[in-house]
Each structure stands twice: as structure tokens, then as C-alpha cells.
Design a protein around this motif. Structure first.
Motif, mmCIF file in Angstrom:
data_model
loop_
_atom_site.group_PDB
_atom_site.id
_atom_site.type_symbol
_atom_site.label_atom_id
_atom_site.label_comp_id
_atom_site.label_asym_id
_atom_site.label_seq_id
_atom_site.Cartn_x
_atom_site.Cartn_y
_atom_site.Cartn_z
ATOM 1 N N VAL A 144 35.414 26.750 41.471
ATOM 2 C CA VAL A 144 33.991 26.610 41.959
ATOM 3 C C VAL A 144 33.364 25.257 42.637
ATOM 4 O O VAL A 144 32.535 25.334 43.627
ATOM 5 C CB VAL A 144 33.140 26.766 40.394
ATOM 6 N N THR A 214 33.481 32.917 34.239
ATOM 7 C CA THR A 214 33.540 31.473 34.593
ATOM 8 C C THR A 214 32.296 31.556 35.614
ATOM 9 O O THR A 214 31.838 30.182 35.339
ATOM 10 C CB THR A 214 34.699 31.336 35.315
ATOM 11 N N LEU A 215 31.989 32.236 36.579
ATOM 12 C CA LEU A 215 30.708 32.047 37.137
ATOM 13 C C LEU A 215 29.486 31.702 36.249
ATOM 14 O O LEU A 215 28.582 31.222 36.587
ATOM 15 C CB LEU A 215 30.679 33.032 38.390
ATOM 16 N N ALA A 219 27.212 28.465 36.241
ATOM 17 C CA ALA A 219 25.920 28.982 36.540
ATOM 18 C C ALA A 219 24.747 28.645 35.590
ATOM 19 O O ALA A 219 24.058 27.952 35.980
ATOM 20 C CB ALA A 219 25.785 30.345 37.244
#
Length: 861
Positions: A144, A214-215, A219
Motif C-alpha cells: 500500500v 488490509t485496505l 485506511a
């Protein structure tokens, strides 16, 4: 350089690197905050809108929910399914404690082991889940962050000596290659070998789900910080790259929570339009919201569980959720380490607040001597109470009862000192609340002992030094406007804030210094442990008679010492050789008392300046050695025949069946003799034993095997093989209480009868006990078998394999394994558990001498 020094450097390297990064982070942070006024930081924190705080708390809640799904996917990856409540509990506590304490894969993994093992997972499965989580988090953060740089290369452009276009191209290339490789491995289900380690990815559906988690995780966490930052901050998409990079560097530093390292990267990459003081205030609030609030909730959960255990009221509530009962039962085991962490944190907090200027001075009249004395005394008392809490935290981790009382007293003393120092009602209330929160944990500290007994390892010392460095940096930050003068040490007045903080720091430093000197110079007590007496062996025999582990009977060989639990319902058998206290096998007796017993054994060994070692422990109690902080080295495998499934019928045993039939035709006869045994039998068996020893290298062995002793053999049934009415071979049999588990011990035969005789005896024993309904028959351990043969294996594995293959001059290890393999046994690992940084080769030297009796016993008579 000697091997021992190299090994020490390898083990100490992560600690040294982490301490170095922490110091560098504090140094950089100090220079970044040099123009900042501490009062402005406090004012900015107080001025933070409630809406921003609420948004940060909401994002934190979403982030921790996402983190729990890492556990869920990790369990799916190893093919395990657990109740959703169990996964939520294990995941939340693992992250709440791991994120704050640091080295999450270890601290969080220890939390997961306690909870998940209570519902059926073993230590290797929990380790696999923890490894999966660490890999997923690390890979996710890295990808990311790199992909965000591909979109917003200016996020860290000021820190890199490259043009934004170059950063963008390189980041995009790395992202594309990484994503393609991950996608290919997932779809094809192929593994990637890196230096002997096989990497395997989940299938595409699970990988996609993990990507979403994961995002959401990144975030939410980055938004919790971003929303607290003042005006002038970068847009949210750009800030994600900053956050991912800062978090990754903080994780790699191994500093608890990445303190100092994370803040330095964030502040250094923010635009110049963001005031440094406002950014520092936002980072401090983020620490409180994202780390300490979940930690406090987890601590409160464990405290409520302690109240439940004490009152029994919560047990009735849990009756409605039976799946959660085993997991909640394990929370009691978290208490010592958790309370130790909290006490250490309070100690660090007290040290920091002594560095702050006192507010009470403004309300004091000029010449108020009593007020000045109280103010000075309160500051010094705060510093001493803080150091005392840091020192006693080690005793809390070891469950020492006096440490708990001392911690309560230090917290109360700190509260009083805060009131004397600056009318700090908030600080006093905070410390009083801490003392109240520790009260429910009283039953978790049930071990007598001195506060400073035990091993203070390198990580503990590094953490203490880190706190000292942080306190010093905080002092210079708060008092940077005051020019230094020697008069500062002797200035006593109502407005002498800096001298007061200097003297408090000196008191704290002196206390830690003299404590360190005490640890280094305290006399070595080598009180020799008491030899086993007949009455002690008789007590051990009673527990052996109730045990389901036949190996417990090796306690009766007469060459061991004993350590019993406080109730006498469990014991450890051990012997002393060189600088090692060597316990044989697992503890014997009541399993509920094993944990306290192994802690007591380790403490007594350390107090005698010796190494606590556990030799040939099984996989049944691996959690004990993990709790004790020992490392495990495989030393062989035990061959166990499952009797209900064993049969000589079929092609597998055709050769053995023919050999057995031939022996019977040749006049060999198998017989079981029950005790007591006649003197005539004993004399006949001794002649066989002497003949057998005459053809062997070395003397009669001991410790881990039985020896020929009439009193010892009188305890067991003895199997004999006769030919023409004359005994030619014998073996004594160790049996469990129920008779379901058995093991062969001493085996002797006439040298001229060697060919096929032991094979005949083993088959006869197996068929005999199978007919009696027994479940398992142990053929004994094959030393050094089953060790890894990879080039990246530990040096012990490589050395062990070398002996296994080429050590025939000392012992036919490979031949022994081959012989036992004929019976198609289950091979069960046996381990050597010993303290970190201790060479297994050195310890195995002590073990070998202990078994042989002397150096001469290894090679000859």
C-alpha cells in the motif's frame, strides 16, 4: 571470534538495532521539536474538536474489527475453524497488547496461544497463524505504501535524493511486479522457495478478501491520525503513503509501538504549512486513541475476568455462551505479564511527569519553607516511585506476591507525591485508579520470592535504558529555554522548576545505577541441591504410580534429585552437571501445578548461578517452555507403536514374521515375570548384564535410561527370553497407572545371541500387551533423529545431523533408528528446552557426561 560470542551477537543484534533506532528517532524528534513550546502542544490537545476525537475513535474501532479478520483468514489458511467469539477475543487481545507492547508477532502470538490452545490448536498451528498475520500485515503495509508513492511520489520526496518522476516509476514497477507475482502464486498455488523457506499463498478468493481487509485496516488507522492533524495537512490519499511508510519503519525498528521512530517519519514528511507543535499534539492524541484506548479496554476485560473468577457472578453469564468459557478461563494466565506491563508504564509515566514544571509554585508565598520542602519531596518521591515500579515490574511478570503489594504501594505513593508536587489532582487520580485496577489481580500473584530474584534479560535492560533516554530527552525539551549552570543543582525556591527536575532525574538515575551494581555484584549462591533420599524417592514413586506417563518411573534410578510443588502433587526429576541443572522429561503429577513448578525450578537454578535445562521434553507441554521464555531444540524422536492398529499380518511384516517363527522353532521362549523377583533370578540377570556391558563402549549409562540395580528392577515386570531353559535376554517394562501406556527400559542380552534376538523380544512384547488391551508401547528414543538437513538450519541441527550420520564410533544412532523403524512406529519429537543465548552444544556436553557418568564413561571403562 569464539562461536559463543558470535551466537551472542546474533541474538543481541535485533535488540541493539532497535535501541539504536530508538535513540536516533528520539534525537531526530528532539531536533524537529526544538522550536516547539510544550505549553503550545498542551493547548493544542485541549483545543482538539470533540468531533475529530469521535471520528478518530470510530476509525480505531473499524480498524480493530478489520484486524480481527487477519486471524480469521490465518485460521482458514491452516484449515482450522473456530467459534467467531473465540476469534474476536483472540484477535482483539492479540492486537491490543501486541501493538502497544511491541514485537507484535511474539507478544500478540503469546496471547493467541493461550486463547486458541484452549479450544484445540497446538503451538505450531498458533505459530502458523501468527506468522501468517505478520506476513500479511508486513506485505500489505509495504504494498500500500509503495503503490501510494506511485500515485503521490511527493509524499516522501523530501526524504529521498530522487526526482518525483523517478520515485513514481520505480514505485509503480515494484508494485506491478509484486502484484503479478502474488497473483500468479495464488492462482497457480505454487510455492516460492527463499533460502530454504517455502512461501505458499492462499487461494484467489481468500487473497482478495485479505486485500480488502488490509485496505480497510490501513485506511482506518491512517484516517484516525489524519483527522487529528491541523489545517495544512496533505490530502488523505497522499497521507496514506506517509502513514504506511512510517508504520513500516516503526515495525522494523522493533521499538515498542515504534515510539519516536514513527513520529519522526510523520513529522518529517508533513508539509511545511503544518506547525510542528500542532503535529506533535495530533501524534500524541493518536497514540492515546489508537494504542492506549484499546490496551485499556483489553486490560479492563482481563480485570473484569479476574473479578468474575473471584465472585462467580460472571460464570453464570458465561453459561449462556459455552463456546467462550474455555477462552475466558485462559485470561487469568495473562494477568502477571499484563500487570507487569502496566506497572512499567506507570513507572515511566511518573518519571516523565517529574520533568514537568510544577504549577504549585505560583500559589506559594515567598519564603514558604514548608511548601518548598513538600514540593521538593514530592518531586523526588515521584521519581523514586517511578523507578521502583520499573524495577518491580520484573517481579510481577514472575508472579511474585510481594511485587504486587509493592506495586500497589508505589502507585499510592506516587499519587501522594503528585499532590505534593503540583496539586496534580488529575495525575493523582490517574495513579489511584491504577492501584484500584490492580486490586482484582491479587490471586494471580501467588509465588513467594524476592522482588529482584530471577533473570533480567537484555530486552528488559534495553527497555529500561530506553525509558531513561526518553525521560532525558523530555527534560531537555521541556526545560530547553533554561541555560545550564552549576548553581541549578543547589537552587531551592518556589520557582526553581529546572533544578527540581534535575535533582529528581539524579535521584532516579542513582537508584537505577545502584540497582544495576547490586545485580552485577551480588554474591553467587551455589547452595548444592539436596541429594535424593529414600523417603523422597518413595513420595515420587506414589506419583509415578498414578501417572499415565511410563517414563516417570525413571525417577527411581537413584541418580536424580527432586523438586516438588508446594502441595506435593507434582515433581520434577533432575541432576546437576557442570553449570546446568538438567531436568529429565516433562513434570510428573498434577498438570495444574506444572507451570508454577517449572518457574520454581528455573528460579532456583538461576539463584545457584546455573542454567535451567529440560532434556527430552515431549510436545505435550510446549506451552510451558514458551511461558518460561526457553528455546526449543529437537534432540530426537520417540518410537511409539500404536498397539490396536499393529498386526504382523500382511506384506509389511513378512520378513519379521518369518524371523519370529524361526526363533520359536529354534527353541526360544518369551516369558513375562512379575515382581517381586528372586535373588536367583537377579543373579542370572546380572551375569547377562555384565556380559552385555563387556562388549560395549563405555560404562553403565544412567539418568535418561535405567541401570542394572536390583532395587530398581524390583519395581517392574521383567520380560525374559529363554533358550533351552536358560535366560539369554531380558528387559524391564515401565507401565502407566492404567497399563495403557508402556515403555521398554533396560535391555540386555548375551553377545553371542545378538542376531535377531531383540527383534524377537520386541515383537513378543507388542503382541503380549496388545492382547492385554494396552494402547501404546514405546520402543524408546532415537537420539538426534528427525533433525533438519537444510543448509539454513540452526548450527545445532547441522551438528546433530553430522553426529547422527557419522558418529558410529560413539553410538550407532542411525542404526538404532533403522532398527526401530521396522515396527512402523509413530515418531514423536523430543526437545531440549534451555534459556536463550545458551549454546545447545555446550548443554548437550553436560547431558552426555551426565548420562555417561564421566568423560571416561563416554569412551571406555
Amino acid at each position: 571470534m569464539p562461536r559463543l560470542n558470535l551466537q551472542f551477537l546474533r541474538s543481541a543484534a535485533p535488540i541493539i538495532l532497535g535501541a539504536g533506532l530508538f535513540a536516533l528517532g528520539l534525537y531526530a524528534l528532539y531536533h524537529l521539536l526544538k522550536p516547539v513550546n510544550p505549553a503550545d502542544v498542551a493547548a493544542q490537545i485541549r483545543a482538539t474538536p470533540m468531533g475529530a476525537l469521535a471520528a478518530a475513535l470510530g476509525a480505531t474501532a473499524i480498524g480493530y474489527v478489520a484486524l480481527i479478520f487477519y486471524d480469521w483468514f490465518g485460521l482458514r489458511f491452516i484449515g482450522k475453524t473456530l467459534d467467531r467469539g473465540i476469534v474476536a477475543l483472540g484477535g482483539f487481545l492479540g492486537y491490543a497488547f501486541g501493538n502497544t507492547i511491541g514485537v507484535s508477532v511474539i507478544s500478540g502470538g503469546a496471547v493467541r496461544y493461550r486463547i486458541y490452545s484452549a479450544v484445540g490448536l497446538n503451538v505450531f498451528e498458533v505459530a502458523a497463524v501468527s506468522g501468517y498475520i505478520a506476513a500479511a500485515l508486513g506485505t500489505g503495509l509495504t504494498l500500500v505504501g509503495i503503490s501510494a508513492l506511485a500515485v503521490h511520489p511527493g509524499a516522501v520526496g523530501a526524504w529521498l535524493p530522487y526526482a518525483p518522476s523517478t520515485i513514481q516509476i520505480v514505485a509503480a514497477g515494484i508494485t506491478a511486479v509484486s502484484v503479478a507475482l502474488i497473483a500468479w502464486m495464488s492462482v497457480s498455488q505454487r510455492s516460492l522457495s527463499i533460502r530454504g523457506h517455502e512461501l505458499h499463498l492462499p487461494p484467489p478468493a481468500d487473497l482478495a478478501g485479505q486485500l480488502v481487509v488490509t485496505l480497510i485496516d490501513i485506511a482506518a488507522a491512517s484516517f484516525a491520525l489524519w483527522v487529528l492533524l491541523p489545517a495544512g495537512k496533505p490530502d488523505y490519499a497522499t497521507f496514506v503513503a506517509v502513514y504506511a511508510a512510517a508504520t513500516m519503519i516503526g515495525v522494523l525498528s522493533h521499538v515498542p509501538g515504534g515510539i519516536g521512530v514513527f513520529e519522526t517519519v510523520v513529522i518529517g514528511t508533513l508539509p511545511a504549512s503544518v506547525p510542528v507543535g500542532d503535529a506533535a499534539a495530533a501524534l500524541l492524541l493518536f497514540r492515546l486513541v489508537y494504542y492506549l484506548v484499546p490496551f485499556a479496554l483489553a486490560f479492563l476485560l482481563v480485570a473484569l475476568n479476574e473479578i468474575r473468577l473471584a465472585s462467580g457472578f460472571g460464570s453464570r453469564l458465561l453459561a449462556r455462551a459455552p463456546a467462550l468459557q474455555p477462552a475466558f478461563a485462559t485470561l487469568h494466565g495473562f494477568s502477571p505479564g499484563l500487570v507487569a506491563t502496566v506497572a512499567f508504564g506507570f513507572g515511566a509515566w511518573l518519571l516523565l511527569i517529574t520533568m514537568l514544571p510544577s504549577m504549585r509554585a505560583e500559589a506559594m508565598a515567598e519564603g514558604d519553607l514548608v511548601g518548598v520542602l513538600l514540593l521538593e519531596g514530592g518531586t523526588l518521591a515521584s521519581a523514586i516511585a517511578g523507578v521502583a515500579l520499573i524495577i518491580v515490574s520484573h517481579g510481577l511478570a514472575r508472579r511474585v506476591s510481594s511485587a504486587w503489594w509493592f506495586a500497589i504501594g508505589a502507585l499510592l505513593a506516587g499519587a501522594v507525591a503528585s499532590l505534593l508536587n503540583d496539586f496534580g489532582f488529575e495525575n493523582a487520580a490517574f495513579l489511584m485508579a491504577g492501584a484500584l485496577l490492580l486490586l482484582p489481580f491479587r490471586k494471580a500473584f501467588d509465588r513467594p520470592g524476592r522482588l529482584t530474584a530471577g533473570v533480567f534479560d537484555a530486552r528488559w535492560f534495553a527497555t529500561v535504558i530506553g525509558v531513561g533516554v526518553a525521560a532525558a530527552a523530555f527534560f531537555f525539551f521541556v526545560h530547553k529555554a533554561v541555560p545550564y549552570s552549576n548553581d541549578l543543582w543547589s537552587e531551592f525556591s518556589h520557582d526553581s522548576n529546572t533544578p527540581r527536575a534535575l535533582r529528581a532525574g539524579l535521584a532516579a538515575t542513582a537508584l537505577m545505577f545502584f540497582f544495576g551494581i547490586y545485580l552485577l555484584t551480588r554474591p553467587i549462591r551455589r547452595k548444592p541441591p539436596e541429594e535424593a533420599r529414600p523417603e523422597v524417592m518413595s513420595l515420587a514413586a506414589v506419583l509415578c504410580d498414578m501417572s499415565e506417563d511410563p517414563q516417570a518411573w525413571l525417577s527411581q534410578t537413584g541418580d536424580k534429585r527432586f523438586l516438588f510443588s508446594e502441595t506435593g502433587h507434582a515433581f520434577i526429576m533432575y541432576a546437576v552437571r557442570g553449570g546446568s541443572w538438567i531436568a529429565l522429561g516433562d513434570p510428573v503429577g498434577d498438570r495444574a501445578e506444572f507451570e508454577a513448578l517449572v518457574w520454581s525450578f528455573a528460579d532456583q537454578a538461576v539463584r545457584s548461578n546455573a542454567r535451567p535445562v529440560f532434556y527430552e521434553v515431549s510436545a505435550r507441554n510446549l506451552g510451558l517452555w514458551v511461558e518460561l521464555g526457553l528455546t526449543l531444540h529437537k534432540v530426537g524422536e520417540e518410537a511409539v507403536v500404536r498397539l490396536p492398529e499393529f498386526s504382523l499380518a500382511g506384506g509389511r511384516f513378512k520378513t519379521m514374521r518369518a524371523a519370529m517363527n524361526k526363533r520359536q522353532r529354534d527353541g526360544y521362549e518369551f516369558t513375562m515375570l512379575t515382581s517381586p523377583h528372586t535373588p536367583e533370578l537377579t543373579a542370572e540377570l546380572r551375569a547377562i548384564s555384565d556380559a552385555w556391558l563387556g562388549g560395549k563402549t563405555g560404562r553403565e549409562k544412567g539418568f535418561s535410561v535405567g541401570r542394572f540395580d536390583p532395587d530398581y528392577l524390583a519395581l517392574f515386570d521383567i520380560s525374559v527370553v529363554r533358550k533351552d531353559g536358560r535366560i539369554v535376554a531380558f528387559a524391564n517394562i515401565l507401565a502407566s497407572k492404567s497399563g495403557a501406556h508402556l515403555a521398554v527400559d533396560l535391555m540386555r542380552y548375551l553377545p553371542e545371541e545378538a542376531s535377531g534376538l531383540m527383534e524377537y523380544m520386541f515383537l513378543s512384547l507388542i503382541e503380549h500387551y496388545k492382547a492385554k488391551g494396552a494402547l501404546e508401547f514405546s520402543l524408546g528414543t532415537a537420539p538426534l533423529s528427525g533433525l533438519s538437513d537444510r543448509s539454513v538450519a540452526r548450527s545445532w541441527n547441522r551438528f546433530g545431523r553430522l553426529i547422527y550420520r557419522h558418529g558410529g564410533a560413539f553410538y550407532n544412532f542411525e542404526g538404532l533408528r533403522t532398527f526401530k523403524q521396522k515396527f512402523q512406529p509413530d515418531w514423536r519429537p523430543r526437545y531440549l528446552a534451555l534459556p536463550p543465548n545458551v549454546s545447545p552444544m555446550r548443554v548437550m556436553g553436560d547431558v552426555a557426561l551426565l548420562i555417561a557418568g564421566s568423560a571416561r564413561g563416554l569412551i571406555g571403562k
